[in-house]
Design a protein around this motif. Sequence first.
Motif, PDB file in Angstrom:
ATOM      1  N   PHE A  58       0.957  -1.300   0.038  1.00  0.00           N
ATOM      2  CA  PHE A  58      -0.015   0.016   0.028  1.00  0.00           C
ATOM      3  C   PHE A  58       0.932   1.465   0.005  1.00  0.00           C
ATOM      4  CE2 PHE A  58      -3.595  -2.849   1.286  1.00  0.00           C
ATOM      5  CZ  PHE A  58      -4.400  -2.375   0.555  1.00  0.00           C
ATOM      6  N   LEU A  59       1.837   1.458   0.743  1.00  0.00           N
ATOM      7  CA  LEU A  59       2.511   2.295   0.971  1.00  0.00           C
ATOM      8  C   LEU A  59       3.491   2.783  -0.419  1.00  0.00           C
ATOM      9  CD1 LEU A  59       4.099   4.698   2.509  1.00  0.00           C
ATOM     10  CD2 LEU A  59       5.921   3.245   3.273  1.00  0.00           C
ATOM     11  N   TYR A  60       3.844   1.693  -1.178  1.00  0.00           N
ATOM     12  CA  TYR A  60       4.437   2.077  -2.568  1.00  0.00           C
ATOM     13  C   TYR A  60       3.344   2.541  -3.506  1.00  0.00           C
ATOM     14  CZ  TYR A  60       6.515   0.300  -7.056  1.00  0.00           C
ATOM     15  OH  TYR A  60       6.996   0.263  -8.204  1.00  0.00           O
ATOM     16  N   ARG A  61       2.165   2.069  -3.536  1.00  0.00           N
ATOM     17  CA  ARG A  61       0.847   2.389  -4.280  1.00  0.00           C
ATOM     18  C   ARG A  61       0.796   3.890  -3.871  1.00  0.00           C
ATOM     19  NH1 ARG A  61      -3.672  -1.274  -3.991  1.00  0.00           N
ATOM     20  NH2 ARG A  61      -2.467  -2.496  -2.500  1.00  0.00           N
ATOM     21  N   ALA A  62       0.891   4.087  -2.823  1.00  0.00           N
ATOM     22  CA  ALA A  62       0.558   5.565  -2.156  1.00  0.00           C
ATOM     23  C   ALA A  62       1.222   6.497  -2.717  1.00  0.00           C
ATOM     24  CB  ALA A  62       0.036   5.643  -0.569  1.00  0.00           C
ATOM     25  N   ILE A  63       2.567   6.329  -2.512  1.00  0.00           N
ATOM     26  CA  ILE A  63       3.783   7.057  -3.054  1.00  0.00           C
ATOM     27  C   ILE A  63       3.332   7.412  -4.404  1.00  0.00           C
ATOM     28  CG2 ILE A  63       6.066   7.562  -3.313  1.00  0.00           C
ATOM     29  CD1 ILE A  63       6.330   6.002  -0.497  1.00  0.00           C
ATOM     30  N   VAL A  64       3.210   6.527  -5.300  1.00  0.00           N
ATOM     31  CA  VAL A  64       3.342   6.810  -6.882  1.00  0.00           C
ATOM     32  C   VAL A  64       1.940   7.241  -7.028  1.00  0.00           C
ATOM     33  CG1 VAL A  64       2.984   5.559  -8.793  1.00  0.00           C
ATOM     34  CG2 VAL A  64       4.594   4.402  -7.248  1.00  0.00           C
ATOM     35  N   LEU A  65       0.932   7.037  -6.288  1.00  0.00           N
ATOM     36  CA  LEU A  65      -0.495   7.588  -6.709  1.00  0.00           C
ATOM     37  C   LEU A  65      -0.488   9.248  -6.366  1.00  0.00           C
ATOM     38  CD1 LEU A  65      -3.671   7.461  -7.261  1.00  0.00           C
ATOM     39  CD2 LEU A  65      -3.796   6.807  -4.899  1.00  0.00           C
TER      40      LEU A  65
END
Length: 271
Positions: free
Chosen positions: A189-196
């Motif tokens: 989730f953290l990876y996706r949140a940063i990219v988002l």
Amino acid sequence: MNHPGMANELEWFFAQLLLTLPFVGAFVLYVVAVLLSYRTRKPWPLYRTLIWIAGCFAAYLAVAGPIAEKAHTDFAFHMVGHLLLGMLAPLLMALAAPVTLLVRTLPVPMAKGVSQLLRSKIPQVTADPIVASLLNIGALWLLYTTSLFAFMHAHPFLYFLIHIHVFLAGYMFTISMIYIDPVSHRKPFLYRAIVLVIALAGHGILSKWIYANPPVGVAPEQAQTGAMLMYYGGDAIDLLLLFIFCFQWYKATRRSARASLLLQENSRANI
């Protein structure tokens, strides 16, 4: 808008027809799959069917009819089409879980083939949030900050290719951020949140760039109206995406906390 070398009406008709066919086909195939699912006594949620129909209709509005017609001469209508085709339709269609429906409808050997295909390298790479963001937001920067936008309105086949790309890139971006269908290579989730966050910032900054730097062939007044539509309309759709993303994160965290608590209780009971 004023673009040199505009194609004739017949060429535009075929371009719009080609763009319409995939979404009409997607609508028909989904409905047929739902009916087949019911025949095998596996009811499919009605709300997912309605969401899929709404997504197909949003895409249809962007590539055919009055909005698509006016998009050739008015940048504001072009931007409405972008929001429908590149953001709203992909989000709605992703929420309809088409892959799940496909797998449960197909015979077992074919369903296994689809599962193996989804676990292959190409879906793994294109569904990575960074790659999907580059294909989506990066392509928009390329379209609106170069002569590509003017060429698109002068060449129907290029117009067709770019619109297909806008939808597919928007869909890949959406499913790389929120997992509705089964995913073999889940990103944290953290990876996706940063990219988002970075991707949404890139979309917002692009809208401000367009406001101050109209694309080739676009009048400043139209560029400003289109940029505001892109900024505020994009924010409205992004809010829905963010809500779903945060809700999934909350549920996953809660499930993990419960599992951890249960493990601790079992450990104490065994002492």
